[in-house]
Design an enzyme around this catalytic site. Structure first.
Site, PDB file in Angstrom:
ATOM      1  N   GLY A 144     -16.079   2.521 -15.404  1.00 37.05           N
ATOM      2  CA  GLY A 144     -14.804   1.829 -15.213  1.00 37.05           C
ATOM      3  C   GLY A 144     -14.783   0.776 -14.140  1.00 37.05           C
ATOM      4  N   HIS A 157     -14.244   0.780  -0.492  1.00 43.45           N
ATOM      5  CA  HIS A 157     -13.156  -0.153  -0.179  1.00 43.45           C
ATOM      6  C   HIS A 157     -11.986   0.499   0.539  1.00 43.45           C
ATOM      7  CE1 HIS A 157     -14.829  -2.763  -3.683  1.00 43.45           C
ATOM      8  NE2 HIS A 157     -15.518  -2.917  -2.567  1.00 43.45           N
ATOM      9  N   SER A 181     -15.541  -3.592 -13.598  1.00 45.28           N
ATOM     10  CA  SER A 181     -15.893  -4.867 -14.241  1.00 45.28           C
ATOM     11  C   SER A 181     -17.092  -5.513 -13.555  1.00 45.28           C
ATOM     12  CB  SER A 181     -14.688  -5.816 -14.177  1.00 45.28           C
ATOM     13  OG  SER A 181     -14.375  -6.086 -12.811  1.00 45.28           O
ATOM     14  N   ASP A 225      -8.033   5.567  -4.332  1.00 44.13           N
ATOM     15  CA  ASP A 225      -7.268   6.792  -4.607  1.00 44.13           C
ATOM     16  C   ASP A 225      -8.112   8.015  -4.255  1.00 44.13           C
ATOM     17  OD1 ASP A 225      -8.092   6.101  -7.975  1.00 44.13           O
ATOM     18  OD2 ASP A 225      -8.756   7.917  -6.963  1.00 44.13           O
ATOM     19  N   ARG A 247       1.369   1.747  -3.673  1.00 42.33           N
ATOM     20  CA  ARG A 247       0.161   2.274  -4.338  1.00 42.33           C
ATOM     21  C   ARG A 247      -0.099   3.718  -3.925  1.00 42.33           C
ATOM     22  NH1 ARG A 247      -4.631  -1.524  -4.190  1.00 42.33           N
ATOM     23  NH2 ARG A 247      -5.413  -0.005  -5.715  1.00 42.33           N
ATOM     24  N   TYR A 281       0.823  -1.219   0.000  1.00 40.90           N
ATOM     25  CA  TYR A 281       0.000   0.000   0.000  1.00 40.90           C
ATOM     26  C   TYR A 281       0.853   1.263   0.000  1.00 40.90           C
ATOM     27  CZ  TYR A 281      -4.018  -2.947   0.082  1.00 40.90           C
ATOM     28  OH  TYR A 281      -4.938  -3.882  -0.292  1.00 40.90           O
TER      29      TYR A 281
HETATM   30  N1  APR Z   1     -12.055   4.087 -19.095  1.00 41.26           N
HETATM   31  C1  APR Z   1     -13.127   3.419 -18.599  1.00 41.26           C
HETATM   32  N2  APR Z   1     -13.077   2.124 -18.185  1.00 41.26           N
HETATM   33  C2  APR Z   1     -11.882   1.501 -18.289  1.00 41.26           C
HETATM   34  C3  APR Z   1     -10.717   2.131 -18.785  1.00 41.26           C
HETATM   35  C4  APR Z   1     -10.836   3.480 -19.207  1.00 41.26           C
HETATM   36  N3  APR Z   1      -9.786   4.163 -19.701  1.00 41.26           N
HETATM   37  N4  APR Z   1      -9.687   1.234 -18.755  1.00 41.26           N
HETATM   38  C5  APR Z   1     -10.199   0.088 -18.233  1.00 41.26           C
HETATM   39  N5  APR Z   1     -11.512   0.240 -17.980  1.00 41.26           N
HETATM   40  C6  APR Z   1     -12.445  -0.733 -17.413  1.00 41.26           C
HETATM   41  C7  APR Z   1     -12.147  -2.183 -17.736  1.00 41.26           C
HETATM   42  O1  APR Z   1     -12.685  -2.543 -19.011  1.00 41.26           O
HETATM   43  C8  APR Z   1     -12.862  -2.893 -16.583  1.00 41.26           C
HETATM   44  O2  APR Z   1     -14.225  -3.159 -16.911  1.00 41.26           O
HETATM   45  O3  APR Z   1     -12.389  -0.637 -16.012  1.00 41.26           O
HETATM   46  C9  APR Z   1     -12.799  -1.872 -15.434  1.00 41.26           C
HETATM   47  C10 APR Z   1     -11.817  -2.242 -14.358  1.00 41.26           C
HETATM   48  O4  APR Z   1     -12.273  -3.434 -13.743  1.00 41.26           O
HETATM   49  P1  APR Z   1     -11.416  -4.018 -12.505  1.00 41.26           P
HETATM   50  O5  APR Z   1      -9.967  -4.008 -12.871  1.00 41.26           O
HETATM   51  O6  APR Z   1     -12.054  -5.301 -12.101  1.00 41.26           O
HETATM   52  O7  APR Z   1     -11.590  -2.919 -11.355  1.00 41.26           O
HETATM   53  P2  APR Z   1     -12.838  -2.704 -10.414  1.00 41.26           P
HETATM   54  O8  APR Z   1     -14.112  -3.110 -11.084  1.00 41.26           O
HETATM   55  O9  APR Z   1     -12.741  -1.315  -9.892  1.00 41.26           O
HETATM   56  O10 APR Z   1     -12.534  -3.732  -9.201  1.00 41.26           O
HETATM   57  C11 APR Z   1     -13.414  -3.705  -8.099  1.00 41.26           C
HETATM   58  O11 APR Z   1     -11.937  -5.234  -6.940  1.00 41.26           O
HETATM   59  O12 APR Z   1      -9.813  -5.840  -6.339  1.00 41.26           O
HETATM   60  C12 APR Z   1     -10.942  -5.224  -5.893  1.00 41.26           C
HETATM   61  O13 APR Z   1     -11.028  -3.614  -4.215  1.00 41.26           O
HETATM   62  C13 APR Z   1     -10.674  -3.798  -5.540  1.00 41.26           C
HETATM   63  O14 APR Z   1     -12.139  -1.906  -5.768  1.00 41.26           O
HETATM   64  C14 APR Z   1     -11.589  -3.021  -6.464  1.00 41.26           C
HETATM   65  C15 APR Z   1     -12.648  -4.025  -6.841  1.00 41.26           C
END
Ligand code: APR
Length: 233
Positions: free
Chosen positions: A172, A106, A174, A91, A57, A54
């Site tokens: 943004g 989170h 998943s 962040d 990060r 951390y």
């Molecule tokens: N603009 C918009 N979306 C984007 C971009 C971009 N430039 N680049 C990537 N993405 C999308 C990807 O397509 C994906 O659907 O952002 C998403 C990121 O998904 P993850 O990496 O799974 O992140 P997130 O959904 O925030 O994860 C949720 O998981 O690990 C834990 O605590 C952590 O808060 C996090 C949680």
């Protein structure tokens, strides 16, 4: 009657600021094991490894700048004062772009917390954490991060906020991690839901309710914000 807008963000909103997402190729979880740095067991087994993860990060976050998506979301709050930001991100780019009312599900990379009370936080003011520093209550300070398997204390409040939305903007994420991903289900039936992401995430439950905008955040968010201001302000 001014629209109540809820903006729900994930790592993708900060990707163009240079901060990694988790599940894209080269994502954070492709480079680090969750079991080593983001579970209660990891914290018990090797807290200094967690602290260093951390600290790394935090250094990346402090070196990053808010992008056009963060600033467009802050502008939305200027025009629609009821706008609430709910983020999965740790962040502080929403705040540094000028957003108020940011609810972190989170945790927050800029803060540590007591191990006796999850709500008892201290701000690092840009400093690094040194493992072993004590909270005034005598417990060893830990990152103010919700580890996998831990409760999400702000989730009930997030559901309450989502249930009042006239418009929900999802940026943004998943939608892989629960309970956060289920937030969309709390939006009322009348709410307009937009999802901005270059990729189509797993929309099983919501596919018919969501307008997917297949664009990066720095393009999709400003365009949607201007369209909503045009239409509703
Ligand atoms: N603009 C918009 N979306 C984007 C971009 C971009 N430039 N680049 C990537 N993405 C999308 C990807 O397509 C994906 O659907 O952002 C998403 C990121 O998904 P993850 O990496 O799974 O992140 P997130 O959904 O925030 O994860 C949720 O998981 O690990 C834990 O605590 C952590 O808060 C996090 C949680």
């Amino acid at each position: 009657m001014t629209k109540k807008i809820v903006v729900f963000t994930g790592a993708g909103v900060s990707a163009e600021s240079g901060l990694g997402t988790f599940r894209d190729t080269e994502g954070i979880w492709a480079r680090f094991r969750i079991e080593d740095v983001c579970t209660p067991e990891a914290w018990q087994k090797d807290p200094e490894k967690c602290v260093e993860f951390y600290n790394m990060r935090r250094r990346e976050t402090l070196a990053a700048e808010p992008n056009l998506a963060h600033t467009a979301i802050a502008r939305l709050q200027e025009v629609f004062p009821d706008t609430q930001v709910i983020t999965q991100n740790i962040d502080n780019l929403h705040e540094r772009a000028g957003s108020r009312n940011v609810l972190h599900l989170h945790g927050e990379i800029t803060k540590l917390r007591s191990q006796k009370n999850v709500h008892d936080l201290i701000d690092l003011d840009g400093r690094e954490q040194h493992y072993g520093d004590l909270h005034p209550d005598g417990s060893i300070l830990r990152p103010h991060i919700v580890f996998f398997g831990e409760d999400v204390p702000n989730f009930p409040l997030a559901c309450e906020i989502a249930s009042q939305a006239d418009i929900m903007i999802v940026v943004g994420t998943s939608l892989n991690v629960y309970p956060a991903a289920s937030l969309l289900m709390y939006a009322p039936a009348h709410a307009e839901i937009y999802l901005i992401d270059p990729k189509e995430p797993n929309l099983t439950y919501y596919a018919d309710r969501i307008g997917h905008i297949p664009a990066p955040a720095t393009e999709g968010v400003p365009a949607l914000v201007e369209a909503l201001i045009e239409q509703y302000s």
